[in-house]
Write an enzyme that holds these catalytic residues in place. Structure first.
Site, PDB file in Angstrom:
ATOM      1  N   TYR A 175     -15.312  12.088   2.912  1.00  0.00           N
ATOM      2  CA  TYR A 175     -15.801  10.742   2.590  1.00  0.00           C
ATOM      3  C   TYR A 175     -16.047   9.928   3.869  1.00  0.00           C
ATOM      4  O   TYR A 175     -17.084   9.287   4.019  1.00  0.00           O
ATOM      5  CB  TYR A 175     -14.810  10.005   1.688  1.00  0.00           C
ATOM      6  CG  TYR A 175     -15.427   8.803   1.005  1.00  0.00           C
ATOM      7  CD1 TYR A 175     -15.508   7.573   1.663  1.00  0.00           C
ATOM      8  CD2 TYR A 175     -15.965   8.889  -0.277  1.00  0.00           C
ATOM      9  CE1 TYR A 175     -16.099   6.479   1.074  1.00  0.00           C
ATOM     10  CE2 TYR A 175     -16.551   7.783  -0.887  1.00  0.00           C
ATOM     11  CZ  TYR A 175     -16.625   6.585  -0.204  1.00  0.00           C
ATOM     12  OH  TYR A 175     -17.212   5.492  -0.795  1.00  0.00           O
ATOM     13  N   PRO A 227     -25.983   9.651  -4.959  1.00  0.00           N
ATOM     14  CA  PRO A 227     -25.289   8.632  -4.158  1.00  0.00           C
ATOM     15  C   PRO A 227     -23.762   8.617  -4.337  1.00  0.00           C
ATOM     16  O   PRO A 227     -23.074   7.891  -3.634  1.00  0.00           O
ATOM     17  CB  PRO A 227     -25.907   7.325  -4.629  1.00  0.00           C
ATOM     18  CG  PRO A 227     -26.577   7.624  -5.906  1.00  0.00           C
ATOM     19  CD  PRO A 227     -26.929   9.060  -5.896  1.00  0.00           C
ATOM     20  N   HIS A 254     -12.783  -0.483   5.066  1.00  0.00           N
ATOM     21  CA  HIS A 254     -12.137   0.078   3.877  1.00  0.00           C
ATOM     22  C   HIS A 254     -11.309   1.286   4.302  1.00  0.00           C
ATOM     23  O   HIS A 254     -11.860   2.264   4.779  1.00  0.00           O
ATOM     24  CB  HIS A 254     -13.169   0.499   2.824  1.00  0.00           C
ATOM     25  CG  HIS A 254     -13.660  -0.651   1.991  1.00  0.00           C
ATOM     26  ND1 HIS A 254     -13.967  -0.528   0.662  1.00  0.00           N
ATOM     27  CD2 HIS A 254     -13.882  -1.951   2.307  1.00  0.00           C
ATOM     28  CE1 HIS A 254     -14.360  -1.694   0.183  1.00  0.00           C
ATOM     29  NE2 HIS A 254     -14.322  -2.576   1.171  1.00  0.00           N
ATOM     30  N   LYS A 301     -23.540   9.541   0.929  1.00  0.00           N
ATOM     31  CA  LYS A 301     -23.922  10.390   2.069  1.00  0.00           C
ATOM     32  C   LYS A 301     -25.392  10.278   2.463  1.00  0.00           C
ATOM     33  O   LYS A 301     -25.795  10.812   3.501  1.00  0.00           O
ATOM     34  CB  LYS A 301     -23.608  11.860   1.744  1.00  0.00           C
ATOM     35  CG  LYS A 301     -22.138  12.162   1.637  1.00  0.00           C
ATOM     36  CD  LYS A 301     -21.419  11.936   2.953  1.00  0.00           C
ATOM     37  CE  LYS A 301     -19.934  11.687   2.744  1.00  0.00           C
ATOM     38  NZ  LYS A 301     -19.398  10.688   3.668  1.00  0.00           N
ATOM     39  N   TYR A 336     -14.039   4.371  -8.207  1.00  0.00           N
ATOM     40  CA  TYR A 336     -14.893   5.407  -8.805  1.00  0.00           C
ATOM     41  C   TYR A 336     -14.244   5.784 -10.134  1.00  0.00           C
ATOM     42  O   TYR A 336     -13.091   6.203 -10.170  1.00  0.00           O
ATOM     43  CB  TYR A 336     -14.941   6.646  -7.915  1.00  0.00           C
ATOM     44  CG  TYR A 336     -15.743   6.500  -6.648  1.00  0.00           C
ATOM     45  CD1 TYR A 336     -15.185   5.952  -5.498  1.00  0.00           C
ATOM     46  CD2 TYR A 336     -17.083   6.898  -6.595  1.00  0.00           C
ATOM     47  CE1 TYR A 336     -15.925   5.820  -4.327  1.00  0.00           C
ATOM     48  CE2 TYR A 336     -17.828   6.779  -5.426  1.00  0.00           C
ATOM     49  CZ  TYR A 336     -17.238   6.237  -4.305  1.00  0.00           C
ATOM     50  OH  TYR A 336     -17.977   6.101  -3.140  1.00  0.00           O
TER      51      TYR A 336
END
Ligand code: FAS
Ligand code: PHB
Length: 389
Positions: free
Chosen positions: A384, A292, A72, A296, A200
């Site tokens: 990220y 979550p 990704h 991480k 998200y």
């Protein structure tokens, strides 16, 4: 029985540490409370940072992850029908890999068994003794038979509810915690993901996340009340709510189907300091928890394993204790950065019961700033994909 490193907990932290110690000629025994199948039945993380992938390579068990993991290069952020992309690879030169924790843990179990690694399942009444002396030992029972494991070091990899953290005297521990006033209701469905990258979503009805495990296995989450229960949600209820929380273009593309798993995870931020007590080292969820949102949890367990492995190698190979002496300091420095990112991302994307209209304006301003500012997107991307070890 005797070993060099007694590892309590056969989740990803314990298994990864055991396999890496084995690769470097250091003996360990893993004590796991449940069965292998039970551990593998838990649906958890899905996104791997480059640091964890590197450790899997070092452990010699990256083939399936490299074959089946999905690269990704970015992820989508949305609020209402607005959607924009964070370009991880563009900003950092690094992607993330989507590969379920279940599969990673399966690979670890297979590797330990192929190496005749010692894993005791269904252990009970684990006790850690003399961790602050030179000859620690662990007692436990299997099928009612009491056992003792003498060792040089104990790695507490037994998760948030394990025994290791509580084996450090309360007077010596400082704990930091934030419990969020909501949970995540997650489902797994054998359907094609709604989008090739994660979405998200911040919506007036609450947070939603569209994720996946492969091209025919999707993972979705909606923010829910803490006192909610999966049984309160039919599959149709879930799909209808998810559709209300993601941009219309995604809702129109959503492929629905029967859930094959449905569960609610509470959200908390938690850190215990120090992560070392004599010859006992806490690793992974035994020492820290993140919401979550930032993916991480598993990835900070991996950096703990990295620091502990290097400290133990330094001790055994160079008779130098510097690495184990500084384990807690090094691990915590990275953990607190992950705690910050996860807390900040959670605050930006979720609805909080006590939010004022001003708070909501701030949330949208945060998202608008992220959408429009290159530096903000670069910072998001760097966190990220994983800050350096
Ligand atoms: P784990 O909790 O995975 O493993 C600890 C092991 O120790 C377990 O197998 C347990 O059975 C065993 N154990 C406990 N007490 C013991 C005792 N007394 N004796 C022997 N064994 C004992 N992270 C993400 O990055 N993304 C996510 O989406 C995500 N979702 C999550 C959802 C849930 C419901 C939970 C609980 C966590 C989630 N996490 C997520 C975080 C999760 O992936 C953890 O970070 C990861 O499992 C950490 O691995 P371990 O440190 O090995 O702890
Ligand atoms: C998941 O796929 O389970 C997942 C992905 C990203 C997150 C949290 C969970 O931030």
């Amino acid at each position: 029985m005797r070993t060099q490193v007694a590892i309590i907990g056969g989740g990803p932290s314990g298994l990864l540490l055991s396999q890496l110690l084995h690769v470097h000629g250091i003996d360990s025994v893993v004590l796991e409370r449940k069965t292998r199948d039970y551990v593998l039945s838990r649906i958890r993380a899905g996104v791997l940072e480059v640091g964890l992938r590197t450790l899997m390579e070092e452990a010699g068990i990256s083939d399936r992850m490299n074959r089946e993991g999905i690269r990704h290069d970015g992820a989508m952020m949305s609020h209402g029908d607005e959607m924009f992309r964070i370009d991880f690879a563009g900003h950092t030169g690094t992607p993330v890999i989507v590969y379920g924790q279940t599969e990673l843990t399966r690979d670890l179990y297979d590797a330990r068994e192929a190496a005749d690694g010692m894993i005791e399942f269904n252990v009970e009444d684990v006790g850690i003794h003399d961790a602050d002396r030179d000859a620690p030992y662990v007692t436990y029972a299997v099928s009612g038979q009491s056992r003792r494991l003498d060792c040089d070091f104990v790695a507490g990899c037994d998760g948030f509810h394990g025994v290791s953290r509580r084996s450090i005297p309360e007077a010596a521990r400082r704990e930091y915690e934030k419990v969020y006033p909501f949970g995540w209701l997650g489902i797994l469905s054998e359907t094609a993901p709604v989008n090739h990258e994660l979405i998200y979503s911040n919506s007036p009805r609450g947070f939603a996340l569209c994720s996946m495990r492969n091209e025919n296995l999707s993972r979705y989450y909606v923010q829910c009340r803490l006192d909610d229960h999966p049984d309160n949600w039919s599959d149709q209820d879930f799909w209808d709510e998810l559709r209300r929380r993601i941009p219309q273009s995604a809702a129109d593309d959503l492929v629905t189907g029967p859930s094959i798993e449905k569960s609610i995870a509470p959200l908390r931020s938690f850190v215990t300091e120090p992560m070392r007590w004599g010859r006992l080292f806490l690793c992974g969820d035994a020492a820290h928890i993140v919401p979550p949102t930032g993916a991480k949890g598993l990835n900070t367990a991996a950096s703990d394993v990295h620091y502990l492995l290097n400290g133990l190698r330094q001790y055994y190979e160079e008779q130098d204790s510097e690495g184990i002496e500084r384990y807690s300091e090094r691990a915590l420095a990275r953990i607190w950065k992950a705690e910050r990112f996860s807390w900040n991302f959670t605050a930006m994307m979720h609805r909080f019961p006590d939010q004022t209209p001003f708070d909501l304006k701030m949330q949208i301003a945060e998202l608008e700033f992220l959408r429009s500012n290159e530096a903000a997107q670069k910072a998001m991307a760097e966190n990220y994909v994983g800050l350096p070890y």
